[in-house]
Design an enzyme around this catalytic site. Structure first.
Site, PDB file in Angstrom:
ATOM      1  N   GLY A 266      51.316  41.333  39.353  1.00  0.00           N
ATOM      2  CA  GLY A 266      52.150  41.996  40.347  1.00  0.00           C
ATOM      3  C   GLY A 266      52.697  41.090  41.426  1.00  0.00           C
ATOM      4  O   GLY A 266      53.430  41.534  42.296  1.00  0.00           O
TER       5      GLY A 266
ATOM      6  N   HIS B 156      48.810  49.553  40.032  1.00  0.00           N
ATOM      7  CA  HIS B 156      48.642  48.409  40.928  1.00  0.00           C
ATOM      8  C   HIS B 156      47.373  48.554  41.771  1.00  0.00           C
ATOM      9  O   HIS B 156      46.550  47.649  41.856  1.00  0.00           O
ATOM     10  CB  HIS B 156      49.870  48.299  41.840  1.00  0.00           C
TER      11      HIS B 156
ATOM     12  N   ARG C 291      45.657  38.548  27.978  1.00  0.00           N
ATOM     13  CA  ARG C 291      44.948  37.662  28.907  1.00  0.00           C
ATOM     14  C   ARG C 291      43.534  38.192  29.054  1.00  0.00           C
ATOM     15  O   ARG C 291      43.250  39.349  28.694  1.00  0.00           O
ATOM     16  CB  ARG C 291      45.632  37.632  30.270  1.00  0.00           C
TER      17      ARG C 291
ATOM     18  N   ARG D 288      60.309  36.255  32.695  1.00  0.00           N
ATOM     19  CA  ARG D 288      58.980  36.612  33.187  1.00  0.00           C
ATOM     20  C   ARG D 288      58.314  35.401  33.807  1.00  0.00           C
ATOM     21  O   ARG D 288      58.355  34.312  33.262  1.00  0.00           O
ATOM     22  CB  ARG D 288      58.096  37.113  32.037  1.00  0.00           C
TER      23      ARG D 288
ATOM     24  N   SER E  96      15.701  20.459  56.285  1.00  0.00           N
ATOM     25  CA  SER E  96      16.567  21.563  55.899  1.00  0.00           C
ATOM     26  C   SER E  96      17.901  21.349  56.595  1.00  0.00           C
ATOM     27  O   SER E  96      17.957  21.212  57.822  1.00  0.00           O
ATOM     28  CB  SER E  96      15.943  22.893  56.332  1.00  0.00           C
TER      29      SER E  96
ATOM     30  N   LYS F 154      50.525  33.202  30.763  1.00  0.00           N
ATOM     31  CA  LYS F 154      51.295  34.103  29.906  1.00  0.00           C
ATOM     32  C   LYS F 154      51.965  33.320  28.782  1.00  0.00           C
ATOM     33  O   LYS F 154      51.875  33.695  27.610  1.00  0.00           O
ATOM     34  CB  LYS F 154      52.353  34.811  30.761  1.00  0.00           C
TER      35      LYS F 154
ATOM     36  N   TYR G 130      16.326  23.100  47.160  1.00  0.00           N
ATOM     37  CA  TYR G 130      16.648  24.530  47.224  1.00  0.00           C
ATOM     38  C   TYR G 130      17.845  24.795  48.122  1.00  0.00           C
ATOM     39  O   TYR G 130      18.246  23.940  48.921  1.00  0.00           O
ATOM     40  CB  TYR G 130      15.446  25.351  47.705  1.00  0.00           C
TER      41      TYR G 130
ATOM     42  N   MET H 108      54.466  38.107  41.020  1.00  0.00           N
ATOM     43  CA  MET H 108      55.750  37.484  40.734  1.00  0.00           C
ATOM     44  C   MET H 108      56.597  38.528  40.014  1.00  0.00           C
ATOM     45  O   MET H 108      56.079  39.501  39.493  1.00  0.00           O
ATOM     46  CB  MET H 108      55.530  36.280  39.829  1.00  0.00           C
TER      47      MET H 108
ATOM     48  N   CYS I 256      20.130  25.446  54.749  1.00  0.00           N
ATOM     49  CA  CYS I 256      19.979  26.821  55.230  1.00  0.00           C
ATOM     50  C   CYS I 256      21.200  27.304  56.001  1.00  0.00           C
ATOM     51  O   CYS I 256      21.217  28.392  56.541  1.00  0.00           O
ATOM     52  CB  CYS I 256      18.732  26.955  56.088  1.00  0.00           C
TER      53      CYS I 256
END
Ligand code: ADP
Ligand code: MG
Ligand code: MG
Length: 888
Positions: free
Chosen positions: A107, A470, A354, A98, A778, A28, A865, A109, A845
């Site tokens: 919501g 909210h 934001r 703030r 694997s 902020k 992979y 703080m 895996c």
């Protein structure tokens, strides 16, 4: 001398921060500074750094004198710029205090508005503005917020005092109070606070300021904030910044307003300006769902607000300005913005911007659109979507064919469909969830205290609040279905009942919501798979171009194969065979095999299983046409297949012509103290070669059959739990001899691979030897994590949460790979394996194969992979692309 700076100003003349200083100034604060520099109308103020918060914690919650001095200097600057004075009874300057952490925690703080008011300054404010009602409204708001946030006072009783007075005056809305009413309220508030808490409401503005700053710092540690951080993997040691900002007033009458807007639709991502506002209101009124907010423009109209005039209609000048600013901000940040604004007597101010929270469908659309608009590169677009968020997109929606009884329609606050038992409070939701019951959380509105219940619920239904309430914001963030502002539902929280169009529902009843349409239905309605959008396809194509890791799936039936193919799987990385044995006709044959006294009896029983297994594999090969299919031979200890109930034991005794006692004796023989480390995996294959031979035969017969039918097959036979090269050598030789037999019998040859899972540390450390007998490795990281930590996954629940609380585990090592320990074994085994067998193919895996951070790691150590469950395949594709963008 360089003295560390803890306070950064933002104002039109002197702005010391910018948007890249989020770590220090919080999101902020950094953005307030950036907007000030861009020339947007941001009320002047200053930001106290997150470092100051950490120091405050270290100093046991005391603000140091040097920090106070720095703050006073910054405060003087704001006084000069605004021409007002903090605490002055003629021309009072008021502040908002703030919070603002590095990552946005909406919501979580608490904010204090109108700080600096007391019995004298309120008179000044009243005279100065010529608006007594406004001044006293601000004062009563201040007392409510301050007593709650700073003094920890439970404001429910202040709110009920306010409601009582409304009733007595026969009015509906807060703004209808007369100045005299508001004075009466303020007096009542102060009295109640003193009586109930024994504390006098502070009148010294400076004291109010110190206490509020301390309260914001302290709120970093409140349970709600902690819970939020745990859910979102935000470290506890970041701290929050505090923004002290001069107030502007949306509650000065009908030419004043406050609102929230999004530069694009946060539900769908469509490029249209979207938002809500309230005339003559302040701060959190829009979010709290106290009044139904009005639409900002025509696009923002919906069933619950279309009767209200839009911001565009009521305040066209401010609306046009707002449009100019939002365009500027979106271009500047190159992302969809969530903007808070306030209009004070016709003058527009911007209070926050934001990157806006959005559904994953919206995230994809925005990312793809912004590439075509030239705002983002493909890589930036790929980086802008959290892999985990794709989850939301892939989830089922209501089956359009099933009958439905529509009860009500609210706002489509967060898409997805969910049905369940209705509960009216969060505790109940959590309790029911623990019992495995699916619930729908039904509330008038939610507040941060409901986070736990929202997590536990399948979906959320509220009767109040708008698209930025909210409930809506948090549900979208969680990817939970939510219908908000469903005003035709009347909820009685005390009686735990709701009524809608004359029907009543209570705990024990079921409802279903569709968060994409806002509809609420009676009962639980079946759902169907999600459809895949064009944006999704385009986006995933970009990901596929960028990634180096292949993505396979863990699947052991044709349905899962189909789902995974739809999501882009490039083969099967783990086909478990044990699940295949539990069908009634098969389990008897398995049990017969277990009870066999010798190899020939065992073979006889296994012969019965062979055709079933062959069918299973044919089905899988057919679905995975052209792709590798890695099948793991039997892994769990045999007693997992034994009968438990009397009935099952009876059936088996009858079938095998044995007595119940004989069955029970055999079960006892198979008992193991620690089955996880017992007679399982390749150890079974060594003791009972017939089992693996049967499975190998079934695999290869299926492969031959499918291939004769024009299917392209790439079978891979995986031998589990190998710890020594000798184990693999023996089992590889056995397999090859069985395969050769099948080839001879069918007069065919097919390419195949034989390899092993690496799931015990010894295998990883001797991978150079094992690699000589393996075509692939694997990593079975579930077992490898258990065996490396010496930690049983099934028992970890007893202490793991405590370990996590203590910070010993940042995340559960069974969810996110322990890179320092287990990860090293992966690295070593890959390196050693390739030294002796450069062609060896290496994958993972375990569950970690679908977890983004672990996938980044797999990319870094050069695996070929990852393999994960079908629904996680797109997540893995994106994570693999991001890993390759970040690490090259
Ligand atoms: P959150 O992080 O919960 O959004 P904020 O710090 O943004 O909390 O404050 C909540 C609301 O309070 C804002 O949306 C805005 O409407 C109001 N607010 C904050 N600071 C000011 C200010 N200086 N003047 C007027 N309203 C303010
Ligand atoms: Mg707040
Ligand atoms: Mg805000």
């Amino acid at each position: 001398m360089n003295v560390e700076k803890f306070v950064y100003a933002f104002n039109g003349l002197n702005t010391e921060g910018n948007k890249d200083m989020k770590d220090l100034l919080g999101g902020k604060g950094a953005n307030l500074a950036e907007m000030s520099s861009l020339g947007l109308p941001v009320p002047p103020g200053f930001t106290i750094t997150t470092k100051a918060c950490l120091n405050f914690e270290k100093d046991d919650g005391v603000l140091s004198e040097s920090l106070k001095t720095e703050i006073k200097n910054a405060l003087n600057q704001v006084e000069k710029i605004t021409g007002k004075k903090f605490g002055d009874s003629n021309n009072p300057l008021l502040f908002s205090v703030r919070s603002g952490a590095r990552a946005s925690m909406p919501g979580m703080m608490d904010t204090v508005l109108n700080l600096g008011l007391n019995d004298e300054t309120v008179e000044g404010l009243s005279k100065l503005t010529g608006n007594e009602r406004f001044a006293w409204d601000s004062y009563r708001r201040f007392i409510q917020m301050y007593s709650n946030v700073v003094m920890g006072f439970n404001t429910a009783i202040l709110e009920s005092t306010l409601e009582d007075l409304k009733e007595a005056r026969n009015i509906k809305e807060d703004w209808e109070f007369s100045p005299a009413d508001l004075k009466e309220l303020v007096a009542a508030y102060k009295r109640i606070i003193l009586e109930d808490s024994g504390k006098k409401f502070p009148t010294d503005p400076m004291e109010q300021l110190w206490e509020s700053i301390s309260a914001v710092f302290n709120s970093w540690k409140n349970p709600r904030a902690r819970k939020y951080r745990e859910l979102h993997h935000i470290p506890h040691n970041w701290g929050t910044a505090v923004n002290v900002q001069s107030m502007v007033f949306g509650n000065m009458g009908d030419s004043s307003a406050t609102g929230v807007c999004f530069t694009r639709d946060p539900s769908t991502g469509e490029k249209r300006f979207f938002g809500e506002f309230l005339i003559n209101a302040q701060g959190e009124d829009v979010v709290a769902g106290i009044r139904t907010p009005a639409p900002i423009n025509n696009f923002s109209k919906n069933s619950s607000n279309q009767h209200l005039k839009s911001f565009e209609e009521l305040m066209p000048k401010s609306y046009n300005q707002l449009c100019e600013y939002y365009n500027k901000l979106e271009k500047h940040y190159k992302d969809m913005q969530d903007i808070e604004f306030t209009v004070e007597k016709g003058t527009l101010y911007i209070l926050q911007t934001r990157n806006g929270k959005r559904t994953s469908a919206a995230a994809l659309k925005i990312a793809v659109d912004m590439v075509s608009e030239g705002l983002k590169t493909q890589e930036e677009a790929l980086m802008s979507v959290k892999p985990e968020d794709l989850n939301q997109l892939l989830h089922p929606r209501l089956d359009p064919k099933s009958p439905k009884n529509l009860l009500a329609k609210g706002l489509p606050a967060s898409p997805g469909a969910a049905g369940g038992l209705i509960v009216f409070d969060s505790e109940e939701a959590i309790l029911k969830k623990e019992k495995g019951i699916k619930v729908l959380l039904v509330r008038r509105e939610t507040s941060p205290e409901d986070i736990g219940g929202m997590v536990a619920a399948e979906g959320i239904l509220t009767s109040r609040g708008g698209m930025t309430s909210h409930a809506a914001v948090v549900a979208r963030g969680m990817g939970k279905p939510c219908v908000a502002g469903c005003t035709s539902i009347l909820i009685d929280h005390n009686l735990k009942k709701l009524s809608v169009n004359g029907s009543a529902f209570g705990e024990g009843d079921f409802l279903t919501i569709d968060g994409a349409t806002g509809e609420v239905f009676e009962g639980v309605i079946p759902t169907i798979e999600a459809e895949i959008s064009q944006e999704f396809i385009t986006f995933m194509e970009w990901a596929d171009k960028r990634r180096k890791l292949k993505v396979r799936t863990n699947a052991d039936n044709p349905h899962d194969c189909e789902v995974s193919l739809k999501f882009g799987a490039e083969g099967i990385g783990l086909c478990r065979t044990e699940h295949m044995f539990f069908a009634p006709e098969r389990i008897l044959a398995i049990r017969e095999m277990i009870f066999a006294n010798n190899s020939s009896e065992r073979s006889k029983a296994l012969k019965k299983l062979l055709p079933y297994q062959r069918e299973d594999f044919i089905g899988i090969f057919e679905r995975m046409n052209g792709l590798p299919v890695n099948i793991r031979l039997l892994d769990p200890p045999l007693h997992e297949f034994l009968p438990h109930s009397e009935e099952e034991i009876n059936t088996l005794a009858h079938y095998l012509n044995l007595s119940q006692t004989q069955i029970k004796n055999r079960a006892e023989e198979l008992f193991e103290f620690n089955p996880m480390l017992g007679h399982r995996g390749c150890r079974l294959g060594i003791s009972f070669p017939e089992i693996y031979n049967m499975q190998v035969r079934a695999i290869m017969e299926a492969a031959v059959f499918a291939s004769k039918n024009g299917i392209s097959v790439q079978p891979e036979i995986m031998i589990p739990l190998v710890a020594m090269k000798e184990e693999l050598e023996i089992l590889r030789a056995n397999s090859i001899s069985e395969i050769e037999k099948v080839f001879a019998e069918t007069n065919t040859k097919i390419d195949y691979k034989i390899g092993t899972m690496i799931e015990v540390p010894r295998a990883a450390l001797t991978a150079n030897e094992i690699a000589k007998a393996a075509d692939f490795f694997s990593f079975g990281t579930n077992d490898l994590t258990q065996t490396t930590y010496g930690l049983s996954r099934d028992d970890a629940g007893k202490f793991l949460p405590h370990y996590q609380k203590l910070g010993l585990f940042a995340t559960d090592p069974f969810v996110s790979l322990d890179q320092n320990g287990v990860g090293q074994l992966l690295e070593i085994a890959t390196r050693l394996g390739r030294e002796n067998n450069p062609k060896i193919h290496v994958g993972i895996c375990g569950e970690h194969g679908g977890e983004p951070k672990s996938i980044y790691f797999c990319h870094k150590i050069g695996l070929d992979y990852v393999s994960c469950s079908p629904y996680r395949v797109p997540i893995a594709r994106l994570a693999a692309a991001q890993a390759s963008i970040v690490h090259g």
